[in-house]
Write an enzyme that holds these catalytic residues in place. Structure first.
Site, PDB file in Angstrom:
ATOM      1  N   HIS A 141      44.574  69.242  39.224  1.00 48.21           N
ATOM      2  CA  HIS A 141      43.693  69.873  40.219  1.00 48.21           C
ATOM      3  C   HIS A 141      44.161  69.626  41.649  1.00 48.21           C
ATOM      4  O   HIS A 141      43.372  69.737  42.586  1.00 48.21           O
ATOM      5  CB  HIS A 141      42.244  69.410  40.014  1.00 48.21           C
ATOM      6  CG  HIS A 141      41.685  69.850  38.682  1.00 48.21           C
ATOM      7  ND1 HIS A 141      40.541  69.307  38.132  1.00 48.21           N
ATOM      8  CD2 HIS A 141      42.122  70.783  37.791  1.00 48.21           C
ATOM      9  CE1 HIS A 141      40.299  69.894  36.955  1.00 48.21           C
ATOM     10  NE2 HIS A 141      41.244  70.781  36.729  1.00 48.21           N
ATOM     11  N   ALA A 266      36.397  52.496  32.271  1.00 48.04           N
ATOM     12  CA  ALA A 266      37.861  52.424  32.350  1.00 48.04           C
ATOM     13  C   ALA A 266      38.343  51.067  32.869  1.00 48.04           C
ATOM     14  O   ALA A 266      39.359  50.545  32.407  1.00 48.04           O
ATOM     15  CB  ALA A 266      38.375  53.550  33.248  1.00 48.04           C
TER      16      ALA A 266
END
Ligand code: NAD
Ligand code: ZN
Length: 282
Positions: A141, A266
């Site tokens: 992106h 994460a």
């Protein structure tokens, strides 16, 4: 007497008491080529909110799609420019988290031994993977620190408008700021990121698809799985029978098709996983 559970590795990963799912513990050391797909949740613990997090301050009354879409830009370029400046400043002020740094360690291990090749494919527009020590194969992106002309496409020197350059970067956040003009054609300058309603950069999606079609393990971290074509990449691996693992504290649109689901953030999961892998390859 029961033997100690090897997944806990009490002497090795004390600081990360999370337990690695058994299947991943078995799969990961065997992989020779890992495709790691990351989304906004990867950077959440660095202080960069995901699009599903409640927004704050200046932006709380706006729908994210009005801030990062072609329609939003056409309707109100001053608003879209101001939001991107705010986001650029936010990204520059945040640091890689333990998860980014763990991926960097894994990649360095891969470069120096028979450990796997690690491809990082990210939907994030920040540079926290790079600052955490990884090379990124594909920024699907785009990148919030790169600027280009919205009309002629000319790429502007990224240092011309950097948060670290007080001469050119606005001192205050504001909900509307007029974008600068292109020195060649007079068009508006915009951030070189992919908005809703735009195609992804061809080279980046090609590299990402090749990785998903050739890896022998895929790990999907911190993405809701609702933004295509990125959300279609795990299917390219799964269709070849390659195991796909999700690391995310919550269910996503991809969860049902995952082989292994690790309900963890994460910044906790990745250091635990990489500590075990480094140990394995020692
Ligand atoms: P999303 O906002 O749709 O979903 C984020 C996902 O992250 C959710 O599934 C959530 O459960 C998960 N998550 C939250 N905290 C986590 C953690 N600590 N560890 C792991 N997972 C966690 O994000 P998306 O799917 O990436 O799609 C939104 C798009 O918006 C992206 O494609 C990206 O271009 C852009 N975006 C980028 C950034 C960034 O660059 N940091 C931030 C916000 C949005
Ligand atoms: Zn131009």
């Amino acid at each position: 007497m029961d033997s100690p559970n090897p997944r806990s590795r009490p002497g090795r990963i004390e600081s990360t008491p999370t337990e690695i799912p058994e299947e991943l513990f078995d799969l990961a050391p065997l992989a020779s080529h890992v495709c790691v797909l990351t989304g906004a949740g990867m950077s959440a613990e660095s202080g960069i909110p995901t699009f599903r997090d409640p927004t704050h301050g200046l932006w709380e009354n706006y729908n994210p799609e009005d801030l990062v879409s072609v329609q939003g830009w056409q309707a109100d370029p001053h608003l879209v420019w101001a939001w991107h400046l705010w986001f650029q400043r936010l990204c520059a002020s945040c640091e890689p988290n333990a998860g980014h740094r763990a991926l960097g360690r894994w990649a360095r291990l891969a470069n120096t031994s028979a450990a796997p090749k690690i491809d990082i494919v990210t939907q994030n527009i920040d540079d926290l993977h790079e600052r955490g020590g990884s090379e990124v194969l594909a920024h699907l992106h785009g990148d919030i620190s790169t600027l280009r002309c919205a009309d002629c496409g000319l790429v502007t020197d990224k240092h011309a408008l950097a948060p670290t350059n007080p001469a050119s970067f606005p001192a205050e956040d504001a909900p509307r700021i007029p974008p600068p003009r292109c020195t060649t054609c007079g068009g508006y300058i915009r951030h070189s990121v992919t908005w809703f309603g735009e195609a992804l950069p061809t080279e980046a999606i090609d590299r990402a698809m090749t990785s998903a079609m050739t890896c022998d393990l895929m790990i999907v971290i911190g993405t809701s799985g609702s933004v295509y074509p990125a959300a279609g990449l795990p299917r390219l691996a799964a269709d070849r029978g390659v195991p796909v693992v999700e690391i995310n504290p919550r269910d996503t649109e991809l969860t049902a098709s995952m082989d292994v689901v690790w309900r963890e953030g994460a910044a906790v999961a990745l250091p635990a996983l990489v500590a075990v892998l480094i140990d394995h390859h020692r």
